[in-house]
Design a protein around this motif. Structure first.
Motif, mmCIF file in Angstrom:
data_model
loop_
_atom_site.group_PDB
_atom_site.id
_atom_site.type_symbol
_atom_site.label_atom_id
_atom_site.label_comp_id
_atom_site.label_asym_id
_atom_site.label_seq_id
_atom_site.Cartn_x
_atom_site.Cartn_y
_atom_site.Cartn_z
ATOM 1 N N UNK A 1 24.572 18.511 10.043
ATOM 2 C CA UNK A 1 23.917 17.569 9.149
ATOM 3 C C UNK A 1 22.630 17.040 9.757
ATOM 4 N N UNK A 2 21.577 16.986 8.934
ATOM 5 C CA UNK A 2 20.281 16.427 9.310
ATOM 6 C C UNK A 2 19.667 17.101 10.532
ATOM 7 N N UNK B 1 19.227 19.349 0.599
ATOM 8 C CA UNK B 1 18.763 17.965 0.634
ATOM 9 C C UNK B 1 19.878 17.039 1.095
ATOM 10 N N UNK B 2 21.074 17.227 0.550
ATOM 11 C CA UNK B 2 22.198 16.359 0.922
ATOM 12 C C UNK B 2 22.548 16.512 2.397
ATOM 13 N N UNK C 1 18.765 12.921 -8.233
ATOM 14 C CA UNK C 1 18.145 13.899 -7.355
ATOM 15 C C UNK C 1 18.485 15.330 -7.768
ATOM 16 N N UNK C 2 19.757 15.593 -8.063
ATOM 17 C CA UNK C 2 20.142 16.961 -8.408
ATOM 18 C C UNK C 2 19.479 17.436 -9.702
ATOM 19 N N UNK C 3 19.485 16.631 -10.798
ATOM 20 C CA UNK C 3 18.743 17.069 -11.991
ATOM 21 C C UNK C 3 17.255 17.280 -11.715
ATOM 22 N N UNK D 1 15.526 18.228 4.527
ATOM 23 C CA UNK D 1 15.547 16.947 5.235
ATOM 24 C C UNK D 1 14.322 16.111 4.893
ATOM 25 N N UNK D 2 13.165 16.745 4.726
ATOM 26 C CA UNK D 2 11.970 15.988 4.341
ATOM 27 C C UNK D 2 12.159 15.329 2.977
ATOM 28 N N UNK D 3 12.712 16.057 2.026
ATOM 29 C CA UNK D 3 12.951 15.478 0.694
ATOM 30 C C UNK D 3 13.938 14.332 0.800
ATOM 31 N N UNK D 4 14.999 14.537 1.591
ATOM 32 C CA UNK D 4 15.993 13.469 1.771
ATOM 33 C C UNK D 4 15.348 12.202 2.323
ATOM 34 N N UNK D 5 14.516 12.339 3.342
ATOM 35 C CA UNK D 5 13.894 11.166 3.969
ATOM 36 C C UNK D 5 12.883 10.514 3.035
#
Length: 314
Positions: free
Chosen positions: A252-253, A58-59, A43-45, A67-71
């Motif tokens: 968080x979140x 994201x984390x 994810x980070x790269x 949060x959208x990317x995380x989900x």
């Protein structure tokens, strides 16, 4: 002849019986975990090449885009489950979900009933009076993001249900007739995935116990219905309330929450009994393992589970 409440489950697991060797399941779980963890490390790269949001956003899920990317990243978990199930067991997506039409119908029934019931509880006195302590985000932008946020939550909850209640529960039930095996073992794995070492010990234990009880409820709904539909609806409503309605300011979140409670423990109140992301508090050492507040959280799971059973009439 008396009908057993888990009769639909026996039909649900039939596709898994052909290749139900325990060693294949162990290999499958490990391969899914490795593939999913690899996606997290990448994810980070990826964010460095495509700067949609910072890795910290994201984390932590502290902004809407983060949060959208995380989900949405949970699509990697779902794809891993489908790929491994096909390669090791010769099973496709439909066999993991159950009858697609019935699963969709049951998911909508559970989602609608639980949404109405929980919103009614949250927005009547005395609960609505607690919102005076929270800062409300502008309603227009929040509503504009709501369809995308719900789609992201559906991917997140659907992927987790596909793995724990679809793949693992089905494969265990195909091999072992004892319900406790396929009710308890996937729930223990689900609880272990919610281990949060950064939390104080009692609060971390609360989180895992909460996840275990939640997993038992989702497993029971799957067994009673014969599809993943009710478990996904149950999971979706719980997480929608926790992610989209209530959060801690800067916590968080909290990126998509409509109401943000202050981060000062002396002022904040727990936003929802079924909140899946507990946050550390300064007085957490004074909390007992089975304090009344935590028992109320577990009762909240029971109420959602009962509502889901009413929705599917099982």
């Amino acid at each position: 002849m008396t009908r057993h409440p888990y009769d639909p489950h026996w039909r649900f697991v039939l596709p898994a019986r052909a290749r139900s060797e325990p060693k294949l399941l162990v290999i499958g779980i490990l391969m899914v975990e490795v593939m999913y963890l690899a996606s997290l490390y990448l994810m980070e790269p990826f964010l460095q090449l495509v700067p949609l949001a910072s890795p910290a956003e994201v984390a932590g899920g502290t902004s809407p885009r983060g949060l959208l990317i995380q989900l949405f990243s949970f699509v990697a978990l779902g794809l891993a489950v489908v790929l491994i199930s096909r390669r090791l067991h010769g099973r496709g997506l439909a066999s993991l979900i159950g009858q697609p039409g019935l699963a969709l119908q049951q998911m909508l029934q559970v989602t609608l009933l639980l949404s109405i019931a929980t919103l009614a509880i949250e927005f009547i006195p005395p609960d609505i009076e607690l919102l005076s302590l929270a800062q409300m985000r502008p309603l227009g932008p929040w509503l504009a993001l709501l369809p995308l946020a719900l789609a992201a939550l559906l991917i997140q909850t659907g992927a987790e249900e596909l793995f724990y209640r679809g793949y693992i529960q089905q494969q265990l039930a195909a091999r072992f007739d004892q319900p406790w095996v396929w009710l308890v073992l996937p729930s223990l794995l689900f609880a272990s995935a919610h281990y949060a070492p950064e939390l104080p010990p009692v609060q971390a234990a609360h989180y895992m116990i909460w996840a275990f009880v939640f997993g038992l409820a989702a497993a029971d709904l799957t067994a009673r219905s014969g599809t993943l539909g009710p478990a996904i609806g149950f999971h979706l409503v719980n997480n929608a309330l926790a992610f989209l309605l209530f959060g801690e300011a800067g916590g968080m979140d909290s990126g998509l929450a409509l109401f943000l409670f202050p981060s000062d423990p002396s002022q904040s109140l727990a936003p929802l009994p079924t909140m899946p992301h507990p946050l550390p508090s300064e007085d957490s050492d004074a909390i007992g393992l089975f304090d009344p507040g935590f028992l109320i959280e577990l009762l909240g799971i029971g109420m959602l589970w009962a509502g889901a059973r009413i929705a599917i009439r099982r």
